[in-house]
Design an enzyme around this catalytic site. Sequence first.
Site, PDB file in Angstrom:
ATOM      1  N   HIS A   7       5.554   1.083   3.270  1.00 15.60           N
ATOM      2  CA  HIS A   7       4.423   1.428   4.149  1.00 15.60           C
ATOM      3  C   HIS A   7       3.393   0.317   4.259  1.00 15.60           C
ATOM      4  CE1 HIS A   7       5.453   5.897   3.203  1.00 15.60           C
ATOM      5  NE2 HIS A   7       6.213   5.403   4.147  1.00 15.60           N
TER       6      HIS A   7
ATOM      7  N   CYS B 165      -3.621  -8.409  13.216  1.00 15.56           N
ATOM      8  CA  CYS B 165      -4.218  -8.320  14.538  1.00 15.56           C
ATOM      9  C   CYS B 165      -3.222  -7.686  15.491  1.00 15.56           C
ATOM     10  CB  CYS B 165      -4.621  -9.712  15.041  1.00 15.56           C
ATOM     11  SG  CYS B 165      -5.204  -9.697  16.759  1.00 15.56           S
TER      12      CYS B 165
ATOM     13  N   GLY C   6       5.758  18.202 -10.659  1.00 13.99           N
ATOM     14  CA  GLY C   6       5.982  19.217  -9.655  1.00 13.99           C
ATOM     15  C   GLY C   6       7.275  18.996  -8.912  1.00 13.99           C
TER      16      GLY C   6
ATOM     17  N   ASN D 271       3.788   3.073  -1.866  1.00 12.69           N
ATOM     18  CA  ASN D 271       2.383   2.808  -2.130  1.00 12.69           C
ATOM     19  C   ASN D 271       1.921   1.533  -1.437  1.00 12.69           C
ATOM     20  OD1 ASN D 271       2.516   5.067  -3.756  1.00 12.69           O
ATOM     21  ND2 ASN D 271       2.838   3.899  -5.631  1.00 12.69           N
TER      22      ASN D 271
ATOM     23  N   GLY E 125       7.402   9.541  -8.943  1.00 12.25           N
ATOM     24  CA  GLY E 125       6.085   9.936  -8.461  1.00 12.25           C
ATOM     25  C   GLY E 125       5.993  10.176  -6.975  1.00 12.25           C
TER      26      GLY E 125
ATOM     27  N   SER F 211       6.745  13.221  -3.926  1.00 17.52           N
ATOM     28  CA  SER F 211       7.202  14.561  -3.556  1.00 17.52           C
ATOM     29  C   SER F 211       8.266  14.494  -2.468  1.00 17.52           C
ATOM     30  CB  SER F 211       6.027  15.407  -3.061  1.00 17.52           C
ATOM     31  OG  SER F 211       5.501  14.858  -1.852  1.00 17.52           O
TER      32      SER F 211
END
Length: 294
Positions: A136, A144, A263, A119, A235, A237
């Site tokens: 990430h 910059c 899921g 996240n 959380g 996939s």
Amino acid sequence: MADGLAAGGVGTAHARPCTVDPMGLLADLVADGEVVVLSGAGLSTESGIPDYRGVNGRLRRSQPMTYQTFIGSAAARRRYWARSHLGWRHMAEARPNAGHHAVAELQRRGLVAGIITQNVDGLHQAAGARDVIELHGSLSRVRCLGCGERTPREVLDRRLREANPGWTARAGAVNPDGDVELSDEEIAGFRVVDCASCGGVLKPDVVFFGENVPRDRVAACLELAERAGLLLVLGSSLAVMSGYRLVRHAADHGIPIAIINQGPTRGDAHALVTIDARLGSALPRLLARLDAAW
């Protein structure tokens, strides 16, 4: 939602049903400590930040910005910054939910050896977690592409407000990467600013789709995964290779893997425990099981 469980040997090709209590088994694994958490967008949905691939994912309705498009087109950068300028306010107002607080509490108790998050919202840190590896990157920073200088997002927000005093666009639906839906007319009237130090192109300090995660960051995450007592996926996939790679790496090193997600995930076949549940309820239940055992 009732908890579900798939259990099998670590790294097996197919999980098989097990009659043991999944939350109890997970509590036993976590109680041994040295847990490395790998979190994804599903942990933040209960804080009002949507995801792309979950139960209510928007991947089919909203295509995220790619690195190639951002770099190659001034018009694409204008579109991104106009949409992100409004969406950032929503992200900045988001608050950690019970799931984030539970992870921070597990770390405070000495059970969590590391936290890796896919996240970009900073909610782990807002809940009190320390030394979080942001796989990430983070929307709270801007980089910059010319001189490499990193500055707080609040600084860019102020500069964009000053550069667009008469811009009155209103935010539509917020997307998972922090931008919003805007009309072409609203985007056309937006003015982008460049690096205040060198005049270079500014980019959020996040890994766009199509961009590689920095090698040193990947190496640090792989090292954490192979030294873990348990890799706990929360959380995600695991559709993105940067996260799935860590699960495969842990499995290759014989590290037990547990997954809590709404899921199925791409890593289920490698997991000793899978629980289908919302993180905001499942993680407090995990803490309660640990408290009961102590």
